[in-house]
Enzyme design. Structure first.
Site, PDB file in Angstrom:
ATOM      1  N   SER A 248      -6.612   7.851  -1.451  1.00 16.50           N
ATOM      2  CA  SER A 248      -5.474   7.442  -0.635  1.00 16.50           C
ATOM      3  C   SER A 248      -4.222   7.505  -1.504  1.00 16.50           C
ATOM      4  O   SER A 248      -4.302   7.578  -2.742  1.00 16.50           O
ATOM      5  CB  SER A 248      -5.704   6.028  -0.102  1.00 16.50           C
ATOM      6  OG  SER A 248      -4.623   5.605   0.722  1.00 16.50           O
ATOM      7  N   CYS A 249      -3.055   7.483  -0.848  1.00 20.82           N
ATOM      8  CA  CYS A 249      -1.792   7.465  -1.591  1.00 20.82           C
ATOM      9  C   CYS A 249      -0.717   6.970  -0.643  1.00 20.82           C
ATOM     10  O   CYS A 249      -0.985   6.098   0.186  1.00 20.82           O
ATOM     11  CB  CYS A 249      -1.461   8.852  -2.149  1.00 20.82           C
ATOM     12  SG  CYS A 249      -1.237  10.124  -0.891  1.00 20.82           S
ATOM     13  N   GLY A 250       0.494   7.498  -0.715  1.00 19.93           N
ATOM     14  CA  GLY A 250       1.541   7.084   0.204  1.00 19.93           C
ATOM     15  C   GLY A 250       1.407   7.731   1.566  1.00 19.93           C
ATOM     16  O   GLY A 250       1.458   7.064   2.590  1.00 19.93           O
TER      17      GLY A 250
END
Length: 293
Positions: A248-250
């Site tokens: 996951s990330c932004g």
């Protein structure tokens, strides 16, 4: 096999390999920049690109029914878009970006998500290509013959959604068995000490998730560390490469960098949370952990 490339390529290829095979592969510029950089990747593509390349618009080839940024498009939208780039399902695709190792990984994962396994990322991207005196061109690209790309099926095994991540967060919060979530955002956003670049969005992290900021898997030359070093980095973070991992990330861009790094480190059960933190933190029932020193 007729129509297939004469040789196979690894997921990461060198500038020399691309130079030697330009006529046998399809090259895509998958550059994308955070909105606050005020950079236009398409205009940069017009000014300078690897010869024969086409532009893969991450912000344009997306699911249009949501306000979330660059979510995976429908299979038909993907097929229509790449067909117009002169690509069909038999072509080997090489993706690069103008940073080095950044958004090209998102395009790589997108192709894999639609079952197109014959795809590679150019190691070091455009900076490495120019350093090695690879040919570039500028101006509006010449028109090419479009191809028909057979409408694919989404590979559900490498894509995750919000309900799945929320369920996993609840399990982790209560000490139940949960899959590993690796968060590629900078550490200060992970802890909640720094804010998110998107207005109104809380920082912090999902219960049980592990911080592996994307820049930690990239060397000072802008290229991935070697596979052995990548394996060591993940192991030092407490990641079990033999078990299920979701990145996951932004907004799903740098999560794809971790996806590729994990793939090269030997992980087998991998997926990307497409909506990532932008989707997760915007939900009323999301469980968000903040660490304060």
């Amino acid at each position: 096999m007729t129509g297939q490339p004469k040789r196979s390529f690894a997921s990461l290829i060198s500038t020399e390999q691309l130079k030697s095979n330009l006529e046998r592969v399809k090259v895509l510029d998958g550059s994308w920049h955070m909105p606050n950089t005020n950079r236009d990747p398409f205009q940069e593509f017009i000014k300078k690109r690897i010869v024969t390349s086409r532009f893969f618009d991450i912000d344009g080839i997306k699911e249009s029914s949501t306000d979330l940024p660059h979510m995976l498009p429908s299979p038909k939208v993907f097929a229509d878009a790449v067909g117009k780039m002169g690509i069909d399902e038999k072509d080997h695709v090489v993706v690069y970006d103008s940073v080095g190792t950044f958004s090209a990984c998102r395009v790589y994962w997108t192709f894999k998500a639609f079952g197109h396994a014959s795809v590679s990322v150019l190691s070091g991207g455009l900076p490495a290509w120019e350093k090695e005196h690879g040919p570039v061109e500028s101006g509006v690209p010449e028109e090419i013959k479009e191809k028909e790309y057979k409408c694919p099926q989404l590979n559900q095994r490498i894509v995750r959604d919000y309900p799945t991540l929320l369920d996993n967060a609840r399990k982790a919060q209560h000490g139940a068995h949960a899959f590993q979530v690796l968060d590629a955002r900078p550490y200060a956003r992970f802890t909640g000490e720094a804010g998110e670049p998107r207005a109104g969005l809380s920082s912090g992290h999902m219960p049980g998730s592990i911080s592996v900021a994307f820049h930690e898997v990239i060397g000072p030359d802008g290229q991935f560390f070697d596979d052995q070093r990548l394996c060591q980095i993940f192991q030092e973070k407490g990641v079990d490469l033999s078990k299920e991992i979701v990145t996951s990330c932004g907004s799903g861009i740098t999560a794809s960098i971790l996806y590729m790094a994990l793939e090269r480190a030997g992980a087998k059960h991998l997926a990307v949370y497409d909506g990532s933190w932008t989707e997760y933190a915007s939900q009323k029932d999301a469980i968000i952990i903040k660490q304060h020193k």
